[in-house]
Design an enzyme around this catalytic site. Structure first.
Site, PDB file in Angstrom:
ATOM      1  N   HIS A 446      10.977   3.730 -33.865  1.00 53.41           N
ATOM      2  CA  HIS A 446      11.712   3.534 -32.809  1.00 53.41           C
ATOM      3  C   HIS A 446      11.855   2.096 -32.432  1.00 53.41           C
ATOM      4  O   HIS A 446      11.587   1.550 -31.143  1.00 53.41           O
ATOM      5  CB  HIS A 446      10.787   4.219 -31.451  1.00 53.41           C
TER       6      HIS A 446
HETATM    7  C1  LIG Z   1      14.701   8.569 -39.356  1.00 56.15           C
HETATM    8  C2  LIG Z   1      14.742   8.260 -38.024  1.00 56.15           C
HETATM    9  C3  LIG Z   1      14.548   9.519 -37.030  1.00 56.15           C
HETATM   10  C4  LIG Z   1      14.620   8.995 -35.578  1.00 56.15           C
HETATM   11  N1  LIG Z   1      14.519  10.052 -34.814  1.00 56.15           N
HETATM   12  C5  LIG Z   1      14.725   9.719 -33.378  1.00 56.15           C
HETATM   13  C6  LIG Z   1      14.729  11.007 -32.630  1.00 56.15           C
HETATM   14  O1  LIG Z   1      14.455  11.964 -32.887  1.00 56.15           O
HETATM   15  N2  LIG Z   1      14.585  10.584 -31.281  1.00 56.15           N
HETATM   16  C7  LIG Z   1      15.015   9.470 -30.712  1.00 56.15           C
HETATM   17  O2  LIG Z   1      14.825   9.179 -29.677  1.00 56.15           O
HETATM   18  N3  LIG Z   1      15.035   8.185 -31.719  1.00 56.15           N
HETATM   19  C8  LIG Z   1      14.996   8.516 -33.028  1.00 56.15           C
HETATM   20  N4  LIG Z   1      15.041   7.542 -33.945  1.00 56.15           N
HETATM   21  C9  LIG Z   1      15.584   6.450 -33.209  1.00 56.15           C
HETATM   22  C10 LIG Z   1      16.971   6.232 -32.885  1.00 56.15           C
HETATM   23  O3  LIG Z   1      17.891   6.647 -33.577  1.00 56.15           O
HETATM   24  C11 LIG Z   1      17.356   4.792 -32.895  1.00 56.15           C
HETATM   25  O4  LIG Z   1      16.293   4.047 -31.937  1.00 56.15           O
HETATM   26  C12 LIG Z   1      18.728   4.444 -32.275  1.00 56.15           C
HETATM   27  O5  LIG Z   1      19.714   5.116 -33.105  1.00 56.15           O
HETATM   28  C13 LIG Z   1      19.059   2.981 -32.345  1.00 56.15           C
HETATM   29  O6  LIG Z   1      20.511   2.668 -31.814  1.00 56.15           O
HETATM   30  P1  LIG Z   1      21.177   1.539 -32.333  1.00 56.15           P
HETATM   31  O7  LIG Z   1      22.447   1.615 -31.778  1.00 56.15           O
HETATM   32  O8  LIG Z   1      20.148   0.376 -31.958  1.00 56.15           O
HETATM   33  O9  LIG Z   1      21.246   1.438 -33.951  1.00 56.15           O
HETATM   34  P2  LIG Z   1      21.868   2.193 -35.070  1.00 56.15           P
HETATM   35  O10 LIG Z   1      21.905   3.762 -34.482  1.00 56.15           O
HETATM   36  O11 LIG Z   1      20.810   2.156 -36.078  1.00 56.15           O
HETATM   37  O12 LIG Z   1      23.007   1.729 -35.243  1.00 56.15           O
HETATM   38  C14 LIG Z   1      23.317   0.499 -35.996  1.00 56.15           C
HETATM   39  C15 LIG Z   1      24.362   0.524 -36.672  1.00 56.15           C
HETATM   40  O13 LIG Z   1      25.042  -0.528 -37.351  1.00 56.15           O
HETATM   41  C16 LIG Z   1      25.623  -0.680 -38.757  1.00 56.15           C
HETATM   42  N5  LIG Z   1      25.256  -1.819 -39.185  1.00 56.15           N
HETATM   43  C17 LIG Z   1      24.168  -2.620 -39.739  1.00 56.15           C
HETATM   44  N6  LIG Z   1      24.116  -3.786 -40.044  1.00 56.15           N
HETATM   45  C18 LIG Z   1      25.431  -3.981 -39.966  1.00 56.15           C
HETATM   46  C19 LIG Z   1      26.415  -5.007 -40.321  1.00 56.15           C
HETATM   47  N7  LIG Z   1      25.865  -6.314 -40.979  1.00 56.15           N
HETATM   48  N8  LIG Z   1      27.690  -4.875 -40.540  1.00 56.15           N
HETATM   49  C20 LIG Z   1      28.404  -3.830 -40.018  1.00 56.15           C
HETATM   50  N9  LIG Z   1      27.581  -2.956 -39.405  1.00 56.15           N
HETATM   51  C21 LIG Z   1      26.238  -2.606 -39.564  1.00 56.15           C
HETATM   52  C22 LIG Z   1      24.522   0.422 -39.159  1.00 56.15           C
HETATM   53  O14 LIG Z   1      25.175   0.865 -40.440  1.00 56.15           O
HETATM   54  C23 LIG Z   1      24.405   1.479 -37.981  1.00 56.15           C
HETATM   55  O15 LIG Z   1      25.633   2.389 -38.070  1.00 56.15           O
HETATM   56  C24 LIG Z   1      14.849   7.953 -35.268  1.00 56.15           C
HETATM   57  C25 LIG Z   1      15.347   6.758 -36.311  1.00 56.15           C
HETATM   58  C26 LIG Z   1      15.122   6.886 -37.474  1.00 56.15           C
HETATM   59  C27 LIG Z   1      15.501   5.917 -38.531  1.00 56.15           C
END
Ligand SMILES: Cc1cc2nc3c(=O)[nH]c(=O)nc-3n(C[C@H](O)[C@H](O)[C@H](O)COP(=O)(O)OP(=O)(O)OC[C@H]3O[C@@H](n4cnc5c(N)ncnc54)[C@H](O)[C@@H]3O)c2cc1C
Length: 512
Positions: A446
């Site tokens: 998380h």
């Molecule tokens: C295995 C797992 C299970 C989880 N289960 C839960 C759950 O059940 N419930 C919950 O509340 N939370 C859960 N989480 C956490 C939750 O999914 C994340 O906190 C949330 O998705 C984060 O959102 P974000 O937009 O910050 O990043 P992300 O959703 O990770 O999105 C980041 C995006 O940026 C892209 N990216 C990264 N670097 C680059 C780059 N250099 N150039 C271009 N694109 C790039 C990636 O490919 C990705 O698509 C889980 C996480 C994981 C890993």
């Protein structure tokens, strides 16, 4: 925009509702457009692709949860980001989280101000529209039933032990207790943010371009203003404004590679310093978790629809967030699929125990992210600082003992031959239990807080303002869970979507 995950897909969709604005969304991973293109491997809500470290939809980072405990965390690397590979649990942060972030100099995050966005982002299929819920938003939310025998036994044990019933875990004023888990999985399909916010009719907007397979290497900055991004292949893409939504590991990594971060760290790696911003990477926040496996007398039926069973939130009695009348700082989340199934992509494994995930979810900021080399291909150094405080250890002891007590009580005891660990003598002694927890510590994945929001006057505490704008660099924002000052009291996926909604609204209104 860089990254099409939980927040990025939302932001791109909302911004491109304005025909006057042109949005280019660059995603490192592939960019499937339909359920067919995602395929069952990424959509089957009985599986968690992110639990499989070799899954093509993920990337893996080596980390240290404690100095003695190396681990591998995953992140989604595909359209929808980590929502495409996660558990699909979709629970809002608590009122106390919004109050805390607001009090840290981010008034836009006060509960009353975010509630309209929480309603707008969801379509609550169980409760429909009302003062607390939305009925028309893109994220369809459905609560998991507790009719599976293992889930029903957990429910009955929790109620026998006197825990409250919490029928709606997305009601921010409800007391914590046992209840069904709100998920973004419907009819067995995990609906990631790309499916929900970027369906073909949105992707066909003339002012929106979604480009997969486009990893960004750094932000291009001229005279204190972001002017675009540089791709890994060296191509410069110019833009009027750059938004990093690459997630709580990649967004700070990109800032550091661009020369925005702690001066001494950047100089050591030979990266020209554009802005000395000590807060970047300095406050990594996550939830420590241990798994309690319980053995079954008979193999349970395969789960229907989702891997999730019931969920209990309770108070540890430790510290400010563990108050017995408080929001509940411990989570006991039931899986209906064995760990060996989750990590190998199978919904049943004959003879295997079922896990409870026991997580200490009091907000904490004990971790740190820093660069090892000035190279996107080199994973950053990630230290989580788990178990570094006595409170951590007390909370987890409390969570493990509470779960073991449920397992030993009649409704569950009828199904199980017991807990696969820790043994009763270990459970009984604080020191022995601490050692068991230290040997078995994991993380709920998380991660938050690596580019925290807050006022400009303390660069050690905050790197961006409440709308994600970088302090000291113009036309550059961060919009993902990096900006949350700490991980909320519940899993962050729903809050990540909220980040996209709040920042898109501020950008569209041109908030100064
Ligand atoms: C295995 C797992 C299970 C989880 N289960 C839960 C759950 O059940 N419930 C919950 O509340 N939370 C859960 N989480 C956490 C939750 O999914 C994340 O906190 C949330 O998705 C984060 O959102 P974000 O937009 O910050 O990043 P992300 O959703 O990770 O999105 C980041 C995006 O940026 C892209 N990216 C990264 N670097 C680059 C780059 N250099 N150039 C271009 N694109 C790039 C990636 O490919 C990705 O698509 C889980 C996480 C994981 C890993």
């Amino acid at each position: 925009m860089v990254g099409a995950g939980a927040a990025g897909a939302v932001l791109a969709a909302r911004l491109s509702e304005d025909p006057e604005r042109t949005v280019l969304l660059l995603e490192a991973g592939p960019s499937p457009a339909t359920e067919e293109e995602f395929g069952p491997q990424l959509l089957d809500a009985r599986l968690v692709p992110g639990a499989q470290t070799d899954h093509p939809g993920t990337c893996v980072y080596p980390v240290h949860l404690t100095p003695e405990r190396p681990w591998a965390v995953t992140r989604g690397r595909v359209l929808g980001g980590s929502t495409t590979v996660n558990g699909g649990y979709f629970v809002r942060a608590r009122r106390q989280d919004f109050d805390r972030w607001s009090a840290m100099g981010n008034p836009a995050w006060a509960y009353d101000r975010v509630l309209p966005f929480l309603r707008a982002l969801e379509n609550d299929l169980d409760l429909g529209a009302g003062p607390m819920h939305g009925g028309q938003g893109p994220m369809r939310v459905r609560r998991v039933g507790t009719d599976h025998p293992a889930a029903a036994a957990f429910r009955d044990a929790a109620l026998t032990h006197g825990y409250s019933v919490e029928p709606d875990k997305n009601d921010l004023d409800a007391a914590p207790g046992f209840g069904p888990v709100p998920t973004n999985s419907v009819n067995g399909v995990r609906h990631n943010t790309a499916l929900n916010y970027l369906p073909p009719e949105v992707r066909s907007r003339p002012n929106l371009t979604v480009r997969g397979g486009s990893p960004v290497a750094r932000v291009a900055v001229e005279h204190g203003r972001a002017v675009g991004v540089v791709l890994v292949d060296g191509a410069l893409i110019r833009a009027g404004e750059v938004v990093l939504s690459a997630g709580a590991i990649s967004s700070p990594q990109l800032l550091l590679l661009s020369g925005i971060g702690p001066r001494a760290d950047l100089e050591r790696l030979g990266i020209p310093v554009l802005r000395d911003t000590p807060a970047v990477g300095a406050h990594l926040s996550d939830h420590p978790q241990v798994v309690l496996d319980w053995t079954l007398r008979h193999d349970p039926p395969a789960p229907q629809g989702t891997w999730l069973g019931g969920c209990l939130h309770l108070a540890s009695g430790v510290g400010e967030f563990g108050d017995r009348d408080g929001p509940g700082d411990l989570e006991v989340l039931q899986s209906l699929v064995p760990m060996s199934g989750l990590t190998s992509g199978r919904t049943t494994v004959p003879g295997a125990p079922l896990p409870f995930m026991v997580a200490a979810q009091a907000p904490r900021r004990t971790g740190r992210l820093s660069l090892v080399r000035a190279d996107l291909a080199a994973p950053p150094r990630l230290h989580y600082g788990f178990l570094s405080t006595p409170d951590d250890r007390r909370r987890l002891r409390e969570g493990v003992r509470a779960t073991a007590a449920l397992l030993a009580s009649p409704p569950m005891a009828d199904l199980t031959t017991g807990c696969a660990g820790p043994a009763p003598d270990v459970l009984a002694a604080d020191g022995a239990l601490d050692r068991w927890i230290a040997d078995n510590i994991g993380t709920a994945q998380h991660t938050c807080g690596t580019v925290p929001m807050g006022p400009v006057d303390d660069p050690r505490a905050a790197a961006v303002d409440q709308y994600g704008r970088l302090h000291g660099i113009r036309a550059l924002r961060v919009a993902d869970t990096s900006i949350l000052p700490d991980a909320p009291l519940r899993g962050p996926a729903a809050t990540a979507v909220l980040v996209g909604e709040v920042i898109a609204d501020a950008m569209r209104r041109g908030v100064q």
